[in-house]
Write an enzyme that holds these catalytic residues in place. Sequence first.
Site, short mmCIF file in Angstrom:
data_model
loop_
_atom_site.label_atom_id
_atom_site.label_comp_id
_atom_site.label_asym_id
_atom_site.label_seq_id
_atom_site.Cartn_x
_atom_site.Cartn_y
_atom_site.Cartn_z
CG ASP A 161 -9.86 2.03 -7.62
OD1 ASP A 161 -8.62 1.90 -7.55
OD2 ASP A 161 -10.40 2.94 -8.29
CG ASP A 192 -6.89 7.58 -6.62
OD1 ASP A 192 -6.86 8.39 -5.68
OD2 ASP A 192 -5.89 6.97 -7.03
#
Length: 273
Positions: free
Chosen positions: A13, A15
């Site tokens: 991922d 963020d």
Amino acid sequence: MTTPRPVHTWLTDMDGVLVHEEEPIPGAAEFVEALKASGRPFLVLTNNSIYTPRDLRARLLRSGIDVPEEAIWTSALATADFLADQRPNGSAFAVGESGLTTALHDVGYVLTDRDPDYVVLGETRTYSFEAITKAIRHIENGARFIATNPDASGPSTQGTLPATGSVAALISTATRRRPYFVGKPNPLMMRSALNRLEAHSESTVMIGDRMDTDVVSGLEAGLRTVLVLTGSTARDDVEHFPYRPTRVVDSIADVVPLVAELSGDADGGAADG
């Protein structure tokens, strides 16, 4: 990763794992460089559909993190990939930014407000009453309802912002039609990333900061998972979920030494898993 099985592919991922807004998380740049040095394929995944991969590469580069454009996979790209498979060369009324419209154009979709096959809702900072009203009427007239991701809110320097899931709920309330969400936690997002890399779930690790999106979608796609504690999920929260990540670490900096340890001989390739 409790077993010595090598890792041939890495998914992470963005963020909460690599950056907070545009502030780099310590160890993120080193992690990406370790992936490059390992020779293993990798993708940076994000549910954010606003930006194109080129835009995101530029934003990450400003944070000191050098991720190749082709190593970025967004919910907009996954949505376009899904639609191209479901109905090739179809048409859509899109509510979103350039990340979504570019992805749809690139798979041969026509963007129109006349009898579209789909209404496709993505993230935007400029939702308009007119566009939402058009989306509602198209759905009432038979257009299929797709949304890039179910996130109800997102962070900003000024505070919480409404995200795709909140606007999808508004449209659903008006039309009584629920959208099909393509992005995390739908494991379809992970599978589309694996397909892009021609990788196997058994030899892939997913790194994320949220138990309810990153970890569960990785788990359901058959991946090993690493939860970092620099984002949405705190250590005490992990025990409240009925599933567990393969490993919990404080930050992405703790994953850097694992890249070389678990990647093994890079000559094995992503498809050997």
